[in-house]
Motif scaffolding. Structure first.
Motif, PDB file in Angstrom:
ATOM      1  N   PHE B  68      -1.194   3.972  -7.394  1.00 18.91           N
ATOM      2  CA  PHE B  68      -0.909   4.982  -6.366  1.00 18.91           C
ATOM      3  C   PHE B  68       0.583   5.021  -6.037  1.00 18.91           C
ATOM      4  O   PHE B  68       1.185   6.078  -5.921  1.00 18.91           O
ATOM      5  CB  PHE B  68      -1.722   4.699  -5.093  1.00 18.91           C
ATOM      6  N   VAL B  69       1.170   3.809  -5.891  1.00 17.44           N
ATOM      7  CA  VAL B  69       2.591   3.741  -5.545  1.00 17.44           C
ATOM      8  C   VAL B  69       3.430   4.401  -6.638  1.00 17.44           C
ATOM      9  O   VAL B  69       4.310   5.214  -6.360  1.00 17.44           O
ATOM     10  CB  VAL B  69       3.018   2.264  -5.336  1.00 17.44           C
ATOM     11  N   ILE B  70       3.148   4.048  -7.890  1.00 13.15           N
ATOM     12  CA  ILE B  70       3.955   4.552  -9.010  1.00 13.15           C
ATOM     13  C   ILE B  70       3.712   6.044  -9.222  1.00 13.15           C
ATOM     14  O   ILE B  70       4.654   6.799  -9.482  1.00 13.15           O
ATOM     15  CB  ILE B  70       3.663   3.734 -10.291  1.00 13.15           C
ATOM     16  N   THR B  71       2.464   6.481  -9.070  1.00 15.97           N
ATOM     17  CA  THR B  71       2.158   7.899  -9.243  1.00 15.97           C
ATOM     18  C   THR B  71       2.969   8.753  -8.263  1.00 15.97           C
ATOM     19  O   THR B  71       3.437   9.837  -8.602  1.00 15.97           O
ATOM     20  CB  THR B  71       0.650   8.155  -9.034  1.00 15.97           C
ATOM     21  N   SER B  72       3.162   8.233  -7.050  1.00 21.47           N
ATOM     22  CA  SER B  72       3.922   9.022  -6.077  1.00 21.47           C
ATOM     23  C   SER B  72       5.419   8.771  -6.206  1.00 21.47           C
ATOM     24  O   SER B  72       6.183   9.075  -5.296  1.00 21.47           O
ATOM     25  CB  SER B  72       3.434   8.712  -4.661  1.00 21.47           C
ATOM     26  N   GLY B  73       5.832   8.194  -7.331  1.00 18.35           N
ATOM     27  CA  GLY B  73       7.265   8.046  -7.598  1.00 18.35           C
ATOM     28  C   GLY B  73       7.885   6.821  -6.968  1.00 18.35           C
ATOM     29  O   GLY B  73       9.109   6.702  -6.930  1.00 18.35           O
ATOM     30  N   GLY B  74       7.084   5.895  -6.465  1.00 22.10           N
ATOM     31  CA  GLY B  74       7.623   4.697  -5.836  1.00 22.10           C
ATOM     32  C   GLY B  74       7.516   3.486  -6.750  1.00 22.10           C
ATOM     33  O   GLY B  74       7.207   3.618  -7.942  1.00 22.10           O
ATOM     34  N   LEU B  75       7.790   2.308  -6.178  1.00 23.70           N
ATOM     35  CA  LEU B  75       7.695   1.063  -6.930  1.00 23.70           C
ATOM     36  C   LEU B  75       7.552  -0.057  -5.906  1.00 23.70           C
ATOM     37  O   LEU B  75       8.163   0.008  -4.844  1.00 23.70           O
ATOM     38  CB  LEU B  75       8.980   0.863  -7.750  1.00 23.70           C
ATOM     39  N   ASP B  76       6.717  -1.053  -6.208  1.00 22.21           N
ATOM     40  CA  ASP B  76       6.626  -2.195  -5.300  1.00 22.21           C
ATOM     41  C   ASP B  76       6.794  -3.480  -6.095  1.00 22.21           C
ATOM     42  O   ASP B  76       5.910  -3.887  -6.836  1.00 22.21           O
ATOM     43  CB  ASP B  76       5.284  -2.193  -4.560  1.00 22.21           C
ATOM     44  N   LEU B  77       7.973  -4.091  -5.949  1.00 21.62           N
ATOM     45  CA  LEU B  77       8.261  -5.335  -6.673  1.00 21.62           C
ATOM     46  C   LEU B  77       7.833  -6.561  -5.892  1.00 21.62           C
ATOM     47  O   LEU B  77       7.937  -7.677  -6.372  1.00 21.62           O
ATOM     48  CB  LEU B  77       9.770  -5.440  -6.936  1.00 21.62           C
ATOM     49  N   ARG B 230       3.601   8.722   1.284  1.00 21.24           N
ATOM     50  CA  ARG B 230       4.294   7.561   0.712  1.00 21.24           C
ATOM     51  C   ARG B 230       3.947   6.277   1.477  1.00 21.24           C
ATOM     52  O   ARG B 230       3.600   5.260   0.883  1.00 21.24           O
ATOM     53  CB  ARG B 230       5.805   7.763   0.835  1.00 21.24           C
ATOM     54  N   LEU B 231       4.062   6.360   2.806  1.00 22.78           N
ATOM     55  CA  LEU B 231       3.763   5.206   3.654  1.00 22.78           C
ATOM     56  C   LEU B 231       2.354   4.705   3.359  1.00 22.78           C
ATOM     57  O   LEU B 231       2.123   3.506   3.202  1.00 22.78           O
ATOM     58  CB  LEU B 231       3.901   5.603   5.127  1.00 22.78           C
ATOM     59  N   MET B 232       1.417   5.659   3.248  1.00 20.64           N
ATOM     60  CA  MET B 232       0.023   5.286   2.985  1.00 20.64           C
ATOM     61  C   MET B 232      -0.112   4.521   1.663  1.00 20.64           C
ATOM     62  O   MET B 232      -0.899   3.578   1.560  1.00 20.64           O
ATOM     63  CB  MET B 232      -0.870   6.543   2.950  1.00 20.64           C
ATOM     64  N   THR B 233       0.663   4.945   0.633  1.00 24.50           N
ATOM     65  CA  THR B 233       0.516   4.259  -0.661  1.00 24.50           C
ATOM     66  C   THR B 233       0.951   2.790  -0.532  1.00 24.50           C
ATOM     67  O   THR B 233       0.325   1.908  -1.117  1.00 24.50           O
ATOM     68  CB  THR B 233       1.343   4.920  -1.784  1.00 24.50           C
ATOM     69  N   TYR B 234       1.995   2.526   0.253  1.00 29.15           N
ATOM     70  CA  TYR B 234       2.438   1.130   0.394  1.00 29.15           C
ATOM     71  C   TYR B 234       1.459   0.319   1.233  1.00 29.15           C
ATOM     72  O   TYR B 234       1.240  -0.873   0.976  1.00 29.15           O
ATOM     73  CB  TYR B 234       3.861   1.064   0.980  1.00 29.15           C
ATOM     74  N   ILE B 235       0.868   0.977   2.259  1.00 33.62           N
ATOM     75  CA  ILE B 235      -0.133   0.255   3.064  1.00 33.62           C
ATOM     76  C   ILE B 235      -1.348  -0.079   2.194  1.00 33.62           C
ATOM     77  O   ILE B 235      -1.853  -1.200   2.201  1.00 33.62           O
ATOM     78  CB  ILE B 235      -0.544   1.082   4.300  1.00 33.62           C
ATOM     79  N   LEU B 236      -1.776   0.921   1.401  1.00 33.53           N
ATOM     80  CA  LEU B 236      -2.909   0.710   0.497  1.00 33.53           C
ATOM     81  C   LEU B 236      -2.602  -0.446  -0.460  1.00 33.53           C
ATOM     82  O   LEU B 236      -3.433  -1.331  -0.684  1.00 33.53           O
ATOM     83  CB  LEU B 236      -3.174   1.998  -0.291  1.00 33.53           C
ATOM     84  N   GLN B 237      -1.388  -0.441  -0.991  1.00 36.79           N
ATOM     85  CA  GLN B 237      -0.961  -1.516  -1.890  1.00 36.79           C
ATOM     86  C   GLN B 237      -1.050  -2.869  -1.186  1.00 36.79           C
ATOM     87  O   GLN B 237      -1.601  -3.816  -1.739  1.00 36.79           O
ATOM     88  CB  GLN B 237       0.473  -1.259  -2.373  1.00 36.79           C
TER      89      GLN B 237
END
Lengths: 316, 334
Positions: B68-77, B230-237
């Motif tokens: 989800f994070v990557i699909t929305s153009g983000g990244l979580d390292l 975007r915020l939601m994708t990081y919370i989901l992650q």
């Protein structure tokens, strides 16, 4: 305003110089170790800080500078800072990557400091004044001797190694030399990276692959903990025993309790850093001659002597 | 949904090409399974397969969040370090509650709740810094990666945090037992994957993720609340990292500074092998599942043979990752 500022600046400079003058009365010892990235280095950090606290209280004239670095460049920067800004008289260093750090340590030595190297040998001989280490080939040899004694008829064993670095190779060579001439067959050896998750995975796969395993040598207790869970999951704890290494408290408690799966351990204590700091301090304070090599034995720890190695406060 | 209209209208050749592209990761998986069978007769045993799937489930659950994070153009390292600190705090919370609550399931449940909550809070922090603080996701999560890793080292005092032995016995079945012979981690992984697939394909949130990843400006003009999605994708992650840790803690009952090292890269590799594009705009949950299983099987196969020197394990793993992506790119004429 201007006057006030210059007065202030002057006071600061004089104060700073005074600080340096005071510091010069003291003997300063730098201690540099790798960051606590696994159980054993965690132990190194703990024993180093403990020794510093104890010696600092005993010798008010000695000041210690402690640094913990995650990689070689940071560790080199640490010791450069110690020489340049803290004016150290001696350096006690456990080099994370000895090959990368040899020339930097040589520079410290060339500038006239007393250098103590711990655990890992530098790539050039004769740099350090004092070398304090555990016995890596001995760790392998002692484990091999125990396994040979337990399996007089021979049998299949597997090996879970650490990382592909020289210490691992020394232990491995010591072990292989130790079982030479016996009927012990090493089915396979794999790297488990001194890590319990990898120990779990590699052991699971060994168990899938080999229906008959009599003993496991992991050369490290972190790996053992993962392997133990994998063996228990497969319900095969009655078929084999594990010989680890380094003397982690959790394993030592099991050895002391007479656990059949981990009947023994081989010591390789992170407390060797404390030995190095003590020796270096006595050299500087008492003028005691300590130059040379000090190799701590890698002893076989059994149920009989486990109590000597137990330390409730140690994080490793 | 918008993507399906031109697909049905396309000529048969195009449909065929599209098929090949979708089949890429599956083809790689099939080749890997054949390799495994030829190398070791025990490869296909039920025990081996459940072992591999169960231990892949942590990375798998995290990778579904990463999709989800990557699909929305983000990244979580930060996910690997986050997993370590959540595991550490869960263990401390459970050990701390024992004197007042005794050895019981309620202690374990409280620990689980703390784990999920902490994951959510960590996700909120990452997400707020990125969306409200306007800092690159790469930078924010690189920072939190270091923060979380230091925190777990600090909490464990450089050593290892171990769960109280008796509570560990209560908790243990969560990793080692299962329903009808299927270990719980695999069941949870499957449920999370199915839910993820539904959310990605059938909900506005899933479509918004793809829209933002493909073109943020257009998404904004289409009155999508970009920041909130975007915020939601990081919370989901974060929450999914928490779920993964719930299954991880009962395995070894401990956390240390080596817990979860490089998980972030494994999760990202799984997502990419599965066909999601790193620059965003297009995500596939089932592909991620296949990607993670491929990664798990590579490690397993390397351990099941002695042909390749253990020194070359990393190289072999790298080659297979690149090959898997090549297989799916080769058929895509762009």
């Amino acid at each position: 305003m201007k006057l006030a500022k210059s007065l202030l600046a002057a006071t600061v400079i004089v104060g700073a110089l005074g600080g340096v003058a005071v510091a010069q009365d003291k003997i300063v010892i730098g201690v540099s170790v790798p960051a606590a990235d696994h159980g054993w280095t965690g132990g190194v950090n703990y024993f180093a800080q403990q020794a510093i606290e104890r010696l600092g209280a005993t010798y008010p004239d000695v000041e210690f500078v402690f640094a913990s670095a995650p990689d070689a460049p940071k560790q080199i920067a640490d010791i450069e800072d110690m020489v340049a800004t803290r004016g150290i008289d001696a350096l006690v260093i456990l080099p994370g990557d000895p090959d990368a750090m040899t020339s930097a340590i040589k520079q410290v030595k060339d500038s006239g400091k007393f250098v103590t190297v711990v655990d890992r040998q530098l790539s050039v001989d004769g740099v350090e004044d004092l070398y304090v280490a555990g016995d890596n080939p001995g760790l392998g040899a002692n484990a091999a001797a125990y396994i040979k004694e337990q399996l007089p008829e021979g049998g299949n064993i597997v090996i879970l190694r650490g990382l592909p670095i020289p210490i691992d190779q020394q232990r491995f060579d010591g072990f292989m030399a130790g079982i030479e001439g016996s009927n012990i067959t090493v089915l396979d050896d794999e790297f488990a990276n001194w890590n319990r998750d990898d120990g779990f995975k590699v052991m699971q796969d060994f168990l899938t692959r080999f229906p008959d395993i009599k003993a496991v040598w992991t050369q490290d207790d972190d790996i053992s903990l993962g392997a133990i869970e994998a063996i228990k999951q497969a319900g095969r704890e009655g078929e084999m025993f594990i010989v680890g290494g380094a003397g982690m408290q959790q394993i030592l408690q099991a050895v002391a309790a007479g656990d059949a799966l981990t009947p023994v351990d081989v010591s390789y204590s992170p407390a060797m850093i404390a030995t190095a700091i003590e020796l270096t301090t006595s050299h500087l304070v008492g003028g005691i001659h300590v130059n040379g090599r000090f190799v701590l034995e890698s002893t076989l720890i059994t149920q009989d002597n486990a109590a000597e190695y137990l330390d409730a406060d140690s994080p490793f | 949904m918008t993507a399906s209209a031109p697909d049905t209208a396309a000529k048969p050749t195009r449909a065929f090409r599209l098929d090949l592209k979708t089949v890429g990761p599956l083809l790689a998986l099939a080749l890997l399974i054949l390799l495994g069978i030829s190398l070791n007769e025990n490869f296909l045993t039920y025990n081996n397969l459940t072992n591999v799937l169960a231990r892949s489930s942590f990375i798998g659950i995290i990778a579904i969040g990463a999709t989800f994070v990557i699909t929305s153009g983000g990244l979580d390292l930060s996910v690997g370090s986050m997993a370590a600190v959540i595991a550490g705090v869960m263990i401390m919370v459970m050990n701390w509650l024992i004197p007042s609550m005794g050895i019981s399931w309620s202690v374990v449940l409280a620990g689980m709740a703390a784990g999920i909550l902490l994951g959510g809070v960590a996700g909120v922090f990452n997400g707020m810094m990125i969306t409200r603080g306007r800092i690159e996701a790469f930078i924010v999560t690189l920072g939190t990666m270091g923060i979380f890793r230091s925190l777990v080292t600090f909490l464990a005092n450089g050593g290892t945090l171990s769960l109280n032995f008796e509570v560990a016995d209560v908790y243990r079945p969560v990793y080692y037992d299962g329903l009808l012979g299927v270990p719980y981690p695999i069941i949870v992984f499957a449920l999370v994957a199915i839910a993820g697939e539904i959310v990605m394909r059938r909900t506005a949130f899933g479509r918004h993720c793809a829209a933002i990843g493909s073109n943020e400006q257009v998404a904004r003009y289409s009155s999508i609340n970009v920041d909130n999605v975007r915020l939601m994708t990081y919370i989901l992650q974060g929450v999914l990292v928490g779920v993964a840790v719930l299954l991880y803690v009962p395995r070894l009952g401990s956390a240390s500074s080596t817990t979860g090292v490089l998980w972030e890269l494994e999760a990202i590799a799984g997502v990419i092998i599965g066909g999601t594009t790193l620059k965003g705009g297009y995500g596939r949950i089932w592909g991620t599942v296949v990607g993670v299983v491929i990664l798990g099987l590579i490690g397993n196969i390397l351990n099941l043979q002695s042909l390749i020197s253990p020194y070359l394990n990393g190289a072999f793993q790298g080659v297979i990752i690149i090959l898997a992506v090549l297989l799916q790119r080769g058929s895509r004429r762009t």
